[in-house]
Design a protein around this motif. Sequence first.
Motif, short mmCIF file in Angstrom:
data_model
loop_
_atom_site.label_atom_id
_atom_site.label_comp_id
_atom_site.label_asym_id
_atom_site.label_seq_id
_atom_site.Cartn_x
_atom_site.Cartn_y
_atom_site.Cartn_z
N ALA A 138 66.35 -45.85 -95.87
CA ALA A 138 65.63 -46.51 -96.96
C ALA A 138 64.25 -46.94 -96.49
CB ALA A 138 66.43 -47.71 -97.46
N SER A 139 64.19 -47.49 -95.27
CA SER A 139 62.90 -47.93 -94.73
C SER A 139 61.97 -46.75 -94.52
CB SER A 139 63.13 -48.66 -93.40
OG SER A 139 61.92 -49.03 -92.80
N GLU A 140 62.54 -45.65 -93.99
CA GLU A 140 61.74 -44.46 -93.75
C GLU A 140 61.25 -43.86 -95.06
OE1 GLU A 140 62.38 -40.00 -91.80
OE2 GLU A 140 63.70 -41.65 -91.23
N SER A 141 62.14 -43.85 -96.05
CA SER A 141 61.76 -43.32 -97.35
C SER A 141 60.65 -44.15 -97.99
CB SER A 141 62.98 -43.29 -98.27
OG SER A 141 62.63 -42.87 -99.56
N GLN A 142 60.76 -45.47 -97.83
CA GLN A 142 59.74 -46.36 -98.39
C GLN A 142 58.40 -46.13 -97.71
OE1 GLN A 142 60.13 -48.49 -100.94
NE2 GLN A 142 57.94 -49.00 -100.83
N ALA A 143 58.46 -45.95 -96.36
CA ALA A 143 57.22 -45.76 -95.60
C ALA A 143 56.57 -44.42 -95.92
CB ALA A 143 57.51 -45.86 -94.11
N GLN A 144 57.41 -43.43 -96.29
CA GLN A 144 56.88 -42.08 -96.47
C GLN A 144 56.64 -41.70 -97.92
OE1 GLN A 144 59.63 -39.46 -94.47
NE2 GLN A 144 59.29 -40.38 -92.47
N GLN A 145 57.07 -42.55 -98.85
CA GLN A 145 57.00 -42.15 -100.26
C GLN A 145 55.58 -41.96 -100.76
OE1 GLN A 145 58.86 -45.06 -102.72
NE2 GLN A 145 57.49 -46.73 -102.16
N ASP A 146 54.63 -42.64 -100.12
CA ASP A 146 53.24 -42.49 -100.55
C ASP A 146 52.49 -41.41 -99.78
OD1 ASP A 146 53.55 -44.55 -102.41
OD2 ASP A 146 53.06 -46.08 -100.93
N ILE A 147 53.19 -40.73 -98.88
CA ILE A 147 52.54 -39.67 -98.11
C ILE A 147 52.60 -38.36 -98.90
CG2 ILE A 147 52.64 -38.29 -96.00
CD1 ILE A 147 53.85 -40.73 -94.59
N PRO A 148 51.46 -37.81 -99.27
CA PRO A 148 51.48 -36.56 -100.04
C PRO A 148 51.97 -35.38 -99.20
CG PRO A 148 49.23 -37.14 -99.43
CD PRO A 148 50.10 -38.30 -99.01
N GLU A 149 52.54 -34.38 -99.87
CA GLU A 149 53.04 -33.19 -99.20
C GLU A 149 52.43 -31.93 -99.82
OE1 GLU A 149 57.53 -33.92 -97.50
OE2 GLU A 149 57.31 -33.21 -99.56
N ILE A 150 52.35 -30.90 -98.98
CA ILE A 150 52.02 -29.58 -99.48
C ILE A 150 53.05 -28.59 -98.94
CG2 ILE A 150 49.54 -29.99 -99.73
CD1 ILE A 150 49.15 -28.51 -97.07
N THR A 151 53.19 -27.47 -99.61
CA THR A 151 54.09 -26.43 -99.14
C THR A 151 53.35 -25.54 -98.13
OG1 THR A 151 53.46 -24.84 -100.83
CG2 THR A 151 55.22 -26.41 -101.40
N VAL A 152 54.11 -24.72 -97.43
CA VAL A 152 53.46 -23.81 -96.48
C VAL A 152 52.62 -22.77 -97.20
CG1 VAL A 152 55.08 -24.13 -94.59
CG2 VAL A 152 55.60 -22.45 -96.37
N ARG A 153 52.98 -22.45 -98.43
CA ARG A 153 52.16 -21.50 -99.20
C ARG A 153 50.80 -22.13 -99.55
NH1 ARG A 153 54.91 -17.03 -100.40
NH2 ARG A 153 57.20 -17.11 -100.28
N GLU A 154 50.83 -23.42 -99.88
CA GLU A 154 49.57 -24.11 -100.15
C GLU A 154 48.75 -24.23 -98.86
OE1 GLU A 154 50.62 -27.15 -103.79
OE2 GLU A 154 51.60 -27.51 -101.85
N LEU A 155 49.42 -24.46 -97.74
CA LEU A 155 48.72 -24.51 -96.46
C LEU A 155 48.08 -23.16 -96.14
CD1 LEU A 155 47.97 -25.91 -93.80
CD2 LEU A 155 50.21 -25.23 -92.91
N LYS A 156 48.81 -22.09 -96.41
CA LYS A 156 48.28 -20.74 -96.16
C LYS A 156 47.01 -20.50 -96.99
CE LYS A 156 48.67 -16.32 -94.80
NZ LYS A 156 47.75 -15.57 -95.64
N ALA A 157 47.00 -20.97 -98.25
CA ALA A 157 45.82 -20.81 -99.11
C ALA A 157 44.63 -21.60 -98.55
CB ALA A 157 46.16 -21.27 -100.53
N ILE A 158 44.90 -22.78 -98.01
CA ILE A 158 43.83 -23.60 -97.42
C ILE A 158 43.25 -22.89 -96.20
CG2 ILE A 158 43.41 -25.73 -96.12
CD1 ILE A 158 45.38 -27.10 -98.08
N ILE A 159 44.14 -22.36 -95.35
CA ILE A 159 43.67 -21.66 -94.15
C ILE A 159 42.87 -20.41 -94.52
CG2 ILE A 159 44.45 -20.37 -92.11
CD1 ILE A 159 46.80 -22.34 -91.93
N ASP A 160 43.37 -19.66 -95.51
CA ASP A 160 42.68 -18.44 -95.93
C ASP A 160 41.31 -18.74 -96.54
OD1 ASP A 160 44.80 -16.96 -95.02
OD2 ASP A 160 45.69 -16.62 -97.00
#
Length: 390
Positions: free
Chosen positions: A272-294
Amino acid sequence: MLNPDLNSIQLNQDEYERYSRHLILPEVSLEGQKRLKAASVLCVGTGGLGSPLLLYLAAAGIGRIGIVDFDVVDTSNLQRQVIHGTSWVGKPKIVSAKDRIHEINPHCQVDLYETRLSSANALEIFAPYDIIVDGTDNFPTRYLVNDACVLLNKPNVYGSIFRFEGQATVFNYEGGPNYRDLYPEPPPPGLVPSCAEGGVLGILPGVIGVIQATETVKIVLGKGTTLSGRLLLYDALNMSFRELKLRPNPVRPVIEKLIDYEQFCGIPQAKASESQAQQDIPEITVRELKAIIDANTGEYAIVDVRNPNEWEIGRIPGTHLVPLPEIENGKGVETVRSLLNGHKLIVHCKMGGRSAKALSILKQAGIEGINVKGGINAWSQEIDPSVPKY
């Protein structure tokens, strides 16, 4: 039934031949072999420790072997879980183990419990067996196994492994200490990494599992000096053994019932503590990361928080290595800060957990960032199969 009616136990001709090297040992002899045949042993887990343990208990002639496990065989298991073979990948471990046991010794009765051990079923599962052997790899289950053995007054043959080190002892035997005398309180969640996170030398569980099997056989035979009251510590890297004395704590709490061991070990609270700490951290998928790198805009700095030995296995192009331990001790925070220099931060690890933890620490230092969901394993699976998945 550690004191069976030996007159009712008979060996057939195949068993006389099979156990001939036992029968000529004065410490075993025909009587001891009958004791082994009459004995029942339950192994909790068919992983690194359970594999050699089960093989040798079956070969020794234990008459009834129970196995508790709910996992399936994975390719990553085969480096140390020697009871399983490549053809069993994706199939239940307990079925694989039973098949192998019967190849070694068809005279063994093998009972399977394909379930997660819990406070609701442990006493019922343990009750028919003389000895319980703990081959688990997590603190909640170890406390559960211990407390159930105490309530049922059954010996608990214990082992644990991590990286190059292992330990073994016998709990709750002839008035000796139990697991709570060694660990009165569980460590904070996440303090002790699992083998999946920290690694383990594949041979190590073979050594500790065989020691557990040896102690089990000695208890059945009633011979020798067991490890009760002694914690055996093994360092494979330096090939050294040493012992620590264990004694029952006269003021330890009385175990009266099984409890919620996840709660006792702080797992839900930590999640619960970890979820609370991480809930505001945005995520991207590896496909989105690939588009950024490209796109190659130079807008982002990508940080890999895995360990250097993992970095050598494979990496995502354009990443910078800043291991999580360095971020935790503060040095890596400044390294990340210097890498940014106006760039936006993207962080990844093997599967996404360590990178989320790193971002939580960095956020406290005023550095915002984006986590890569699934980490480099997802990159290997979805983007670039040439990057090894481990």
